[in-house]
Every structure is written in C-alpha cells, then in structure tokens.
Design a protein around this motif. Structure first.
Motif, PDB file in Angstrom:
ATOM      1  N   ALA A  64     -16.462  -7.245 -16.523  1.00 28.32           N
ATOM      2  CA  ALA A  64     -16.085  -6.474 -15.340  1.00 28.32           C
ATOM      3  C   ALA A  64     -15.788  -5.045 -15.746  1.00 28.32           C
ATOM      4  CB  ALA A  64     -14.871  -7.096 -14.662  1.00 28.32           C
ATOM      5  N   GLY A  65     -15.755  -4.153 -14.762  1.00 24.96           N
ATOM      6  CA  GLY A  65     -15.405  -2.765 -15.019  1.00 24.96           C
ATOM      7  C   GLY A  65     -16.571  -1.813 -14.958  1.00 24.96           C
ATOM      8  N   ALA A  69     -18.157  -9.486 -12.479  1.00 27.37           N
ATOM      9  CA  ALA A  69     -17.043  -9.551 -11.542  1.00 27.37           C
ATOM     10  C   ALA A  69     -16.613  -8.150 -11.154  1.00 27.37           C
ATOM     11  CB  ALA A  69     -15.865 -10.311 -12.157  1.00 27.37           C
ATOM     12  N   TRP A  70     -15.890  -8.083 -10.069  1.00 28.17           N
ATOM     13  CA  TRP A  70     -15.307  -6.811  -9.636  1.00 28.17           C
ATOM     14  C   TRP A  70     -13.906  -7.069  -9.112  1.00 28.17           C
ATOM     15  CZ3 TRP A  70     -13.431  -5.620  -4.775  1.00 28.17           C
ATOM     16  CH2 TRP A  70     -12.962  -4.309  -4.621  1.00 28.17           C
ATOM     17  N   GLY A  71     -13.008  -6.139  -9.380  1.00 25.33           N
ATOM     18  CA  GLY A  71     -11.651  -6.245  -8.859  1.00 25.33           C
ATOM     19  C   GLY A  71     -10.896  -4.948  -9.086  1.00 25.33           C
ATOM     20  N   MET A  72      -9.624  -4.970  -8.751  1.00 24.88           N
ATOM     21  CA  MET A  72      -8.773  -3.789  -8.860  1.00 24.88           C
ATOM     22  C   MET A  72      -7.360  -4.227  -9.238  1.00 24.88           C
ATOM     23  SD  MET A  72      -9.883  -1.775  -5.357  1.00 24.88           S
ATOM     24  CE  MET A  72      -9.131  -0.209  -5.869  1.00 24.88           C
ATOM     25  N   SER A  73      -6.552  -3.276  -9.707  1.00 27.84           N
ATOM     26  CA  SER A  73      -5.146  -3.575  -9.972  1.00 27.84           C
ATOM     27  C   SER A  73      -4.464  -4.080  -8.709  1.00 27.84           C
ATOM     28  CB  SER A  73      -4.420  -2.323 -10.474  1.00 27.84           C
ATOM     29  OG  SER A  73      -4.959  -1.872 -11.691  1.00 27.84           O
ATOM     30  N   GLU A  74      -4.912  -3.599  -7.557  1.00 24.43           N
ATOM     31  CA  GLU A  74      -4.274  -3.938  -6.293  1.00 24.43           C
ATOM     32  C   GLU A  74      -4.484  -5.383  -5.864  1.00 24.43           C
ATOM     33  OE1 GLU A  74      -4.865   0.540  -6.214  1.00 24.43           O
ATOM     34  OE2 GLU A  74      -5.925  -1.214  -6.994  1.00 24.43           O
ATOM     35  N   ASN A  75      -5.493  -6.069  -6.416  1.00 25.43           N
ATOM     36  CA  ASN A  75      -5.743  -7.441  -5.960  1.00 25.43           C
ATOM     37  C   ASN A  75      -6.322  -8.351  -7.038  1.00 25.43           C
ATOM     38  OD1 ASN A  75      -8.313  -6.167  -5.823  1.00 25.43           O
ATOM     39  ND2 ASN A  75      -7.920  -5.680  -3.672  1.00 25.43           N
ATOM     40  N   GLY A  76      -6.408  -7.920  -8.280  1.00 24.25           N
ATOM     41  CA  GLY A  76      -7.034  -8.738  -9.301  1.00 24.25           C
ATOM     42  C   GLY A  76      -8.520  -8.860  -9.030  1.00 24.25           C
ATOM     43  N   ASP A  88     -28.386 -17.677 -11.693  1.00 22.79           N
ATOM     44  CA  ASP A  88     -29.362 -17.117 -12.619  1.00 22.79           C
ATOM     45  C   ASP A  88     -28.781 -15.872 -13.285  1.00 22.79           C
ATOM     46  OD1 ASP A  88     -31.797 -15.001 -12.932  1.00 22.79           O
ATOM     47  OD2 ASP A  88     -32.478 -17.050 -13.323  1.00 22.79           O
ATOM     48  N   ALA A  89     -29.171 -15.630 -14.531  1.00 23.70           N
ATOM     49  CA  ALA A  89     -28.628 -14.500 -15.290  1.00 23.70           C
ATOM     50  C   ALA A  89     -28.838 -13.168 -14.583  1.00 23.70           C
ATOM     51  CB  ALA A  89     -29.257 -14.461 -16.677  1.00 23.70           C
ATOM     52  N   GLN A  90     -29.910 -13.040 -13.814  1.00 28.53           N
ATOM     53  CA  GLN A  90     -30.202 -11.775 -13.162  1.00 28.53           C
ATOM     54  C   GLN A  90     -29.140 -11.405 -12.138  1.00 28.53           C
ATOM     55  OE1 GLN A  90     -32.497 -10.105 -14.507  1.00 28.53           O
ATOM     56  NE2 GLN A  90     -32.521  -8.308 -13.171  1.00 28.53           N
ATOM     57  N   ARG A  91     -28.450 -12.401 -11.595  1.00 25.66           N
ATOM     58  CA  ARG A  91     -27.371 -12.118 -10.649  1.00 25.66           C
ATOM     59  C   ARG A  91     -26.286 -11.235 -11.278  1.00 25.66           C
ATOM     60  NH1 ARG A  91     -27.845 -12.719  -5.181  1.00 25.66           N
ATOM     61  NH2 ARG A  91     -28.637 -14.767  -4.599  1.00 25.66           N
ATOM     62  N   ALA A  92     -25.994 -11.500 -12.560  1.00 26.32           N
ATOM     63  CA  ALA A  92     -24.961 -10.725 -13.248  1.00 26.32           C
ATOM     64  C   ALA A  92     -25.406  -9.290 -13.490  1.00 26.32           C
ATOM     65  CB  ALA A  92     -24.593 -11.389 -14.571  1.00 26.32           C
ATOM     66  N   VAL A  93     -26.706  -9.063 -13.504  1.00 25.32           N
ATOM     67  CA  VAL A  93     -27.250  -7.722 -13.701  1.00 25.32           C
ATOM     68  C   VAL A  93     -27.267  -6.957 -12.388  1.00 25.32           C
ATOM     69  CG1 VAL A  93     -29.290  -6.406 -14.404  1.00 25.32           C
ATOM     70  CG2 VAL A  93     -28.654  -8.500 -15.627  1.00 25.32           C
ATOM     71  N   GLU A  94     -27.650  -7.634 -11.325  1.00 25.11           N
ATOM     72  CA  GLU A  94     -27.924  -6.962 -10.059  1.00 25.11           C
ATOM     73  C   GLU A  94     -26.761  -6.956  -9.079  1.00 25.11           C
ATOM     74  OE1 GLU A  94     -31.332  -9.030  -8.638  1.00 25.11           O
ATOM     75  OE2 GLU A  94     -32.717  -8.076 -10.065  1.00 25.11           O
ATOM     76  N   THR A  95     -25.748  -7.813  -9.291  1.00 17.25           N
ATOM     77  CA  THR A  95     -24.645  -7.902  -8.338  1.00 17.25           C
ATOM     78  C   THR A  95     -23.311  -7.995  -9.065  1.00 17.25           C
ATOM     79  OG1 THR A  95     -24.292 -10.302  -8.087  1.00 17.25           O
ATOM     80  CG2 THR A  95     -26.209  -9.362  -6.964  1.00 17.25           C
ATOM     81  N   ASP A  96     -22.249  -7.858  -8.271  1.00 20.27           N
ATOM     82  CA  ASP A  96     -20.887  -8.049  -8.767  1.00 20.27           C
ATOM     83  C   ASP A  96     -20.260  -9.313  -8.202  1.00 20.27           C
ATOM     84  OD1 ASP A  96     -20.363  -5.486 -10.337  1.00 20.27           O
ATOM     85  OD2 ASP A  96     -21.128  -4.712  -8.442  1.00 20.27           O
ATOM     86  N   GLY A  97     -21.099 -10.169  -7.588  1.00 19.95           N
ATOM     87  CA  GLY A  97     -20.636 -11.492  -7.244  1.00 19.95           C
ATOM     88  C   GLY A  97     -20.250 -11.710  -5.794  1.00 19.95           C
ATOM     89  N   LEU A  98     -19.806 -12.934  -5.538  1.00 13.28           N
ATOM     90  CA  LEU A  98     -19.326 -13.390  -4.234  1.00 13.28           C
ATOM     91  C   LEU A  98     -17.805 -13.346  -4.192  1.00 13.28           C
ATOM     92  CD1 LEU A  98     -21.527 -16.586  -3.812  1.00 13.28           C
ATOM     93  CD2 LEU A  98     -21.668 -14.557  -2.357  1.00 13.28           C
ATOM     94  N   PRO A  99     -17.213 -13.160  -3.007  1.00 12.62           N
ATOM     95  CA  PRO A  99     -15.749 -13.180  -2.914  1.00 12.62           C
ATOM     96  C   PRO A  99     -15.182 -14.520  -3.377  1.00 12.62           C
ATOM     97  CG  PRO A  99     -16.699 -12.273  -0.910  1.00 12.62           C
ATOM     98  CD  PRO A  99     -17.844 -12.825  -1.713  1.00 12.62           C
ATOM     99  N   LEU A 100     -14.056 -14.455  -4.067  1.00 13.28           N
ATOM    100  CA  LEU A 100     -13.330 -15.660  -4.447  1.00 13.28           C
ATOM    101  C   LEU A 100     -12.763 -16.343  -3.200  1.00 13.28           C
ATOM    102  CD1 LEU A 100     -11.292 -14.321  -7.497  1.00 13.28           C
ATOM    103  CD2 LEU A 100     -13.073 -16.073  -7.597  1.00 13.28           C
ATOM    104  N   PRO A 101     -12.474 -17.624  -3.264  1.00 16.01           N
ATOM    105  CA  PRO A 101     -11.769 -18.265  -2.163  1.00 16.01           C
ATOM    106  C   PRO A 101     -10.484 -17.500  -1.825  1.00 16.01           C
ATOM    107  CG  PRO A 101     -12.526 -19.909  -3.734  1.00 16.01           C
ATOM    108  CD  PRO A 101     -12.795 -18.574  -4.356  1.00 16.01           C
ATOM    109  N   GLY A 102     -10.266 -17.284  -0.544  1.00 17.44           N
ATOM    110  CA  GLY A 102      -9.092 -16.524  -0.122  1.00 17.44           C
ATOM    111  C   GLY A 102      -9.325 -15.039  -0.022  1.00 17.44           C
ATOM    112  N   ALA A 103     -10.546 -14.586  -0.303  1.00 18.52           N
ATOM    113  CA  ALA A 103     -10.880 -13.157  -0.230  1.00 18.52           C
ATOM    114  C   ALA A 103     -12.030 -12.935   0.734  1.00 18.52           C
ATOM    115  CB  ALA A 103     -11.236 -12.611  -1.608  1.00 18.52           C
ATOM    116  N   GLU A 104     -11.978 -11.837   1.459  1.00 15.74           N
ATOM    117  CA  GLU A 104     -13.056 -11.419   2.352  1.00 15.74           C
ATOM    118  C   GLU A 104     -13.415  -9.975   2.025  1.00 15.74           C
ATOM    119  OE1 GLU A 104     -12.174 -12.668   6.670  1.00 15.74           O
ATOM    120  OE2 GLU A 104     -10.205 -12.536   5.710  1.00 15.74           O
TER     121      GLU A 104
END
Length: 556
Positions: free
Chosen positions: A319-320, A342-349, A359-375
C-alpha cells in the motif's frame, strides 16, 4: 486533556446495531490471549546490530504491560493523559501502548525522523505529559534532543529514554521494578482501563501535504477495521506477522501491533529496514504475512531472488503507491507469495484491498474493493456521483472512520451522514474496484484538461531506467500548469533525456496531452518513513529548479 472527537457519538447506535462496534478494547484481546494461549509466542523484537532478539509469550507480554502501566501511574499518568513515543519498531513500543490502555492513557506515536520543529508542534498540540525515546538511534541522541526542547513544552513532565543511564531511564522507571506486585496495582489496573469509545490513539498525518493534523481514534474505530481486514485476508492465530513498516505509522500500528494481539498471533518487529535481515527473520520465525510500501516489496524480492526462498511467506500486502506490473511478476516469482494491493489513510486504516483469490493484474491496475463495513463513492465538483470509470473526488463512509482532528473540528471534512472527503481523486470500475488517481492537491490541470497523475507514474515505472517516479505540476502562464516527471534511476542506469521518456510513454499509448514536458532526475525522493513520496516537497524543489532547466529538461 479534552478530546473533541465529535464524529463518534452520532454514529454509535448504528455501528453497534450493525455489529461493527463490538465495545471491546486491546485490553480484552490481551487478557484473552494470555488466558487461552499463555505460552504462545506473542512478540519478537529484533534490534539492528544486536544479537539475540527479545521475545515474549502472551503471559509474559501481559505481565510486562501491567508492570509498565503501574510505572506510568507512579509517574503521574492518568486517564486521558497523552503518552507519546518516538521509537522505531522495538518491543518497548508494543508494551508501552498496551500499558497505556491498561490505565486509560492516550497513546501518541511519533515518527523517528521528526526533529525539534515537528516535535515542538506535535507534543505541544497534543499536550503530551510523557514521552519515551531511545537514548541513541541512528547516530542521534534523542534524549538530549527532547530534553533540549522540554522547557518550551510546559505539559511535558517526563522524558524517558530506553538504554539511558541513571534513575530516569525507561528500565529504572518502568520495566525493572516489579510494579505489578504493588498492593494497589490490581485496583489501579481494574478501575482505569480505556473505554471502547474513549480516544486511545492520537496519530499525526504523515506529512505528504506538509500540514500534519492530529487524528483521533477509539478502540471501536480501530478494532472494527482490523477485524474486517483480518477476515478478508484469512489471518488468524497461527500467523506470524513481520512488521518492518514503522509502527508510528498507521500501517505498523494497526497491523503490526494491534492485529497480532487481537488474533493471538505472533508479531516480529524489525527496527531498521534491511532486506537481508527481513529475509532472515522470515525464515527464522516462519513469517506468513507482511505489509509495507512498494520500495520494501522491491527490495525484498531482489534479496530473496539471490539469497534463497522464504517458503512460509503467504501474503505481502502493498500500500501507499501503485505497484508496477513488472514488480508484481518479479515479487510473486521470488517470494512465492500473493501480492495484495490496498489503499487507506490514517483517518480510517485500510479501506480497500484486492481479494486473495484475485488475478495478479488486479494488484497492478486497482487498489481493491471496500472492506466489510466500508463504502466508497466518487463525486464531481457539484457533489454528484460520477459514472463508473470516471475520475472524481473519493468519499468514504466506514465503521473505522476517525473521531475527528484534535482541536481542528473545522477540518473534519465529514458530512452529517458520515461521509468523509478523503482528498483523493479516484475512479470505480464496473466490478466496484477503486483506483486512486492522485491527491486532489496533486491534480494537474493543463489548459482545462486533468492529467491522470497516477496513471502516468505507473507507466514511468515500466521504463527500464526508472526506480521511482512522480509527476508534479509546475506553473505555466498560458496553460496554467504543465507536468514535470521526477525520477530516481536504477543503479547503473544511464540518464534518459526527456525525449527518451516521452517516446517510451507514447509506445505505452499514453495520450499526447498527458505527456510530461519537463524531466528532473534526483538521487532520491523526499519520502515519509512508510515510503510515500512527499510531493509538496517536490513542488517546492521544482519552483527553484525548473527555471534553471531548458525545454527538454536538462540543467543549463
């Protein structure tokens, strides 16, 4: 100390009814681990330059937390007092937070890179009563530095140094006396524990924008995120977490300090990043999970490719910054582990991650799906949702959203219904995966056209000579802004000309109006300890450097 965490109460009932806030604290997790698995390895601290690591099982860790908690109480620390620490990843860091939670104190981790100017602001703003430092670390006497500024900090009553001589050392005050055996110890430890909605952590933003703010978190906000994070990544008590990312940063604090205790797992701490040492620790302790930024992943992959396999490592969460495609391929081949972005911030982890089965390409092209409890949602400048695939302002509503900025509620950037303006630009694809395209302050508007900064940077990373890349704006009278590519070269690489770089980007099918119009080569990037490039510093450097450059980016 009064904490104006105004964002917690309005959402408490909903968070509890939905099961996100469980009203537990790190005390409950430590007690459970010590009772159920007293002999399980809890914590390993490896100091650079020292021989054997210091280790604790869960029974020993709980006992030491109690001991240090009573020691802090004897020094006058009370509930809601701020205890700061400026430490690398050492075992005392973990113990100090656990001790603060035992007596209701608020823990304020500070990066070891900070010096007098930053410390005066943060310690003064947070009204820290006590700070713990190493006596000496990386050729700096931290005790002398802190005692030098202590007269300017009327709230700061104690500077406690690990490894110092005399009666005021960390050892003499906190860890050597058997404070937990005192007659009143059980009463103190039982009556003053941190409450689930009380502020347990005060952490300052990492400084990528140059304006640190004091982020306030409760046990409920932190632990709600960690539960969802561990569940998604299938982490449990059998895992061993290597944490080399600074624990004074939210990454290290939440997933290297709190998460292992919450899972009853093992944490292995490394104080100074060194890829060879990290590889040795993974092999020695059979580490299965680690989380860090792109430079750590690159370094470890190169090291393991030459020194031998790390068969226990199952997951490396990165991440970062965007992960270059070639690096994912190299890392998976060398480490044998799945690379998660992954993506996040000090404000919310962490807010989003790719999935373990992606697939490995997802990690290259995206920062992922929201965790449960996040929108998440992406809005335009008028507050309307952008269509899928289009870039806009990223907003987050999560069970882990912070309680607010200390003494700066006017900056909380949170709506009445709980949506937080992240300050990031992003897009959401058809499957719901997000891609961070840059900070709002990093957006380059060239003649009315937004340049997708992160996409250009990701392509620059593919250039065979480029080790690190950033794209920043510089002023232009006609177009308002133009783009400057700033790069750090790989060892031994020849310095490319601007034309070489733009030709390479054209081959990658980058639109012509996105091409950088200046090129600057630096020996290293200004960065936070977690590896995030500090673009505000780059922009400052460019203001003085660019007038000395000709149109093709060469120094005149």
């Amino acid at each position: 100390m009064q904490f104006d965490a105004v964002l917690l109460a309005p959402r408490r009932a909903q968070m509890r009814s939905q099961g996100w806030w469980r009203d537990t604290t790190i005390n409950d997790a430590l007690d459970q681990a010590a009772q159920q698995w007293p002999d399980r390895l809890a914590l390993v601290g490896q100091r650079t330059g020292e021989g054997a690591a210091q280790s604790f099982n869960y029974a020993q860790l709980a006992r030491m937390a109690d001991r240090v908690a009573i020691g802090l109480w004897r020094l006058g620390v009370r509930p809601a007092d701020v205890v700061a620490c400026q430490l690398p990843n050492v075992w005392q860091f973990t113990v100090l937070y656990l001790a603060c939670a035992r007596i209701g104190a608020v823990f304020n981790p500070l990066m070891p890179i900070f010096r007098e100017r930053e410390l005066l602001f943060m310690l003064g703003h947070g009204e820290a009563k006590l700070i713990v430092v190493l006596k000496d670390f990386r050729n700096l006497d931290y005790e002398a530095m802190l005692k030098g500024i202590q007269p300017q900090l009327p709230q700061l009553q104690h500077v406690v140094a690990i490894g110092a001589a005399g009666a005021d050392s960390f050892e003499a005050l906190l860890t050597q006396p058997a404070w937990e055996r005192d007659a009143d110890a059980a009463q103190i430890l039982g009556r003053h524990r941190i409450l689930p909605d009380a502020i347990t952590q005060l952490i300052y933003t990492s400084g990528t924008t140059g304006e640190p703010k004091g982020v306030m978190h409760s046990s409920n906000t932190l632990m709600a995120n960690i539960h969802a994070y561990a569940e998604r990544l299938a982490l449990g008590g059998d895992d061993v977490v290597l944490m080399a990312s600074p624990m004074a940063h939210q990454t290290g604090f939440m997933y290297g300090l709190m998460m292992p205790v919450m899972l009853g797992a093992t944490a292995v701490l490394l104080d100074v990043w060194n890829a060879a040492t990290a590889a040795q620790l993974i092999r020695r302790w059979r580490c299965s999970f680690t989380m860090a930024s792109t430079p750590f992943l690159s370094d470890l992959s190169r090291e393991v490719a030459t020194s031998g396999a790390v068969p226990s490592l199952r997951t490396f969460l990165c991440a970062g910054a965007p992960i270059p495609g070639p690096l994912v391929e190299q890392a998976q081949a060398a480490l044998g582990a799945q690379i998660i972005s992954a993506w996040g911030m000090s404000e919310n982890g962490a807010v989003t991650t790719t999935l373990p089965g992606d697939d490995a390409q997802r990690a290259v092209e995206t920062d992922g799906l929201p965790l449960p409890g996040a929108e998440v949602k992406v809005l335009d400048d008028l507050g309307q949702e952008r269509p899928r695939g289009e870039i806009g302002q990223l907003w987050v509503r999560a069970n882990s959203n912070f309680g607010g900025y200390l003494k700066r509620p006017q900056l909380n950037a949170t709506t009445d219904d709980g949506w937080f303006d992240t300050g990031d630009q992003a897009r959401i694809d058809a499957q719901g995966y997000i891609r961070i395209t840059g900070r709002s302050k990093d957006v380059i508007i060239r003649g009315g056209e937004n340049i997708p900064v992160v996409e250009v940077e990701a392509l620059l990373y593919k250039h065979p000579a480029v080790a690190q890349a950033a794209v920043v704006a510089y002023a232009d009278e006609r177009l308002g802004e133009r783009a400057c590519a700033v790069i750090v070269l790989k060892p031994g690489a020849a310095e490319p000309a601007l034309a070489d770089v733009t030709d390479f980007l054209r081959v990658q099918k980058l639109a012509p109006h996105y091409l950088p119009e200046r090129l600057v080569v630096l020996p290293e990037m200004p960065a936070t300890p977690s590896g995030k490039i500090q673009k505000f510093k780059l922009r400052e450097q460019m203001k003085s450097a660019l007038p000395k450059l000709d149109r093709v980016g060469r120094a005149r």
